[in-house]
Design a protein around this motif. Structure first.
Motif, short mmCIF file in Angstrom:
data_model
loop_
_atom_site.label_atom_id
_atom_site.label_comp_id
_atom_site.label_asym_id
_atom_site.label_seq_id
_atom_site.Cartn_x
_atom_site.Cartn_y
_atom_site.Cartn_z
N ASN A 54 -4.22 -1.94 -4.72
CA ASN A 54 -4.15 -1.83 -3.27
C ASN A 54 -3.00 -2.63 -2.66
O ASN A 54 -2.97 -2.83 -1.44
N SER A 55 -2.08 -3.08 -3.49
CA SER A 55 -0.87 -3.74 -2.97
C SER A 55 0.11 -2.68 -2.48
O SER A 55 0.21 -1.61 -3.06
N ARG A 56 0.82 -3.03 -1.43
CA ARG A 56 1.91 -2.18 -0.93
C ARG A 56 3.21 -2.87 -1.35
O ARG A 56 3.41 -4.04 -1.05
N GLU A 58 7.61 -2.62 -1.99
CA GLU A 58 8.89 -1.99 -1.68
C GLU A 58 9.70 -1.97 -2.97
O GLU A 58 9.86 -3.00 -3.63
N THR A 69 8.58 2.61 -0.19
CA THR A 69 7.38 1.77 -0.12
C THR A 69 6.20 2.59 -0.60
O THR A 69 5.96 3.70 -0.14
N LEU A 70 5.45 2.02 -1.57
CA LEU A 70 4.29 2.68 -2.17
C LEU A 70 3.11 1.73 -2.16
O LEU A 70 3.28 0.51 -2.21
N THR A 71 1.91 2.30 -2.14
CA THR A 71 0.68 1.53 -2.27
C THR A 71 0.01 1.94 -3.58
O THR A 71 -0.21 3.13 -3.82
N CYS A 73 -3.04 2.49 -5.85
CA CYS A 73 -4.45 2.73 -5.56
C CYS A 73 -5.20 3.31 -6.76
O CYS A 73 -4.61 3.66 -7.77
N GLY A 83 2.37 8.13 0.15
CA GLY A 83 2.79 6.89 -0.51
C GLY A 83 1.67 6.16 -1.23
O GLY A 83 1.87 5.03 -1.67
N LEU A 84 0.51 6.79 -1.39
CA LEU A 84 -0.61 6.19 -2.12
C LEU A 84 -0.55 6.70 -3.55
O LEU A 84 -0.87 7.87 -3.82
#
Length: 133
Positions: A54-56, A58, A69-71, A73, A83-84
């Motif tokens: 669950n970190s976002r 860059e 930028t991605l998360t 999951c 971006g998940l």
């Protein structure tokens, strides 16, 4: 895919436990390798510069120099267009447990070798005091 060196990745005990439960399903060998070789630490002790679930983050593509930028999951929450990115995907697997400033490497579905530097961790649950997400 690059080889995982013991100590190259750090996982929280909660992330490790949740991801291990996914072993009931067929995990891709690279994720199984990460789980087998990662350093595991408490959620309250994980450094703020480590990519946890669950970190976002860059990223800076090392070839194109494009930023993204991605998360990271769990599979059920994945929405690549938003971006998940699932931890089961090649990109997600390559980011898990990596430190800011390092280069994550993976193979695309087409077999191309990809690499991106983790230039920032925009959000990490543990760093914000969330030890249970």
């Amino acid at each position: 895919m690059h080889a995982v060196v013991h100590g190259e990745r750090t996982l929280t005990d909660l992330d490790f436990a949740r991801l291990t439960k996914l072993l009931n399903r067929e995990l891709p060998p690279p994720l199984a390798d990460v789980l087998a070789s990662a350093e595991v630490t408490g959620s309250r002790a994980v450094p703020a510069d480590i990519v946890t679930m669950n970190s976002r983050v860059e990223l800076l593509d090392v070839q194109t120099h494009q930023r993204q930028t991605l998360t990271l999951c769990y599979p059920r929450d994945a929405e690549p267009a938003a971006g998940l990115i699932s931890v089961l995907s090649p990109v997600g697997n390559s980011l898990l447990g990596m430190k800011c400033g390092t280069v994550a490497k993976w193979n695309s579905p087409m077999g191309d070798e990809c690499a991106a530097e983790i230039v920032a961790i925009v959000f990490q649950p543990e760093a914000s005091g969330d030890y249970s997400t």
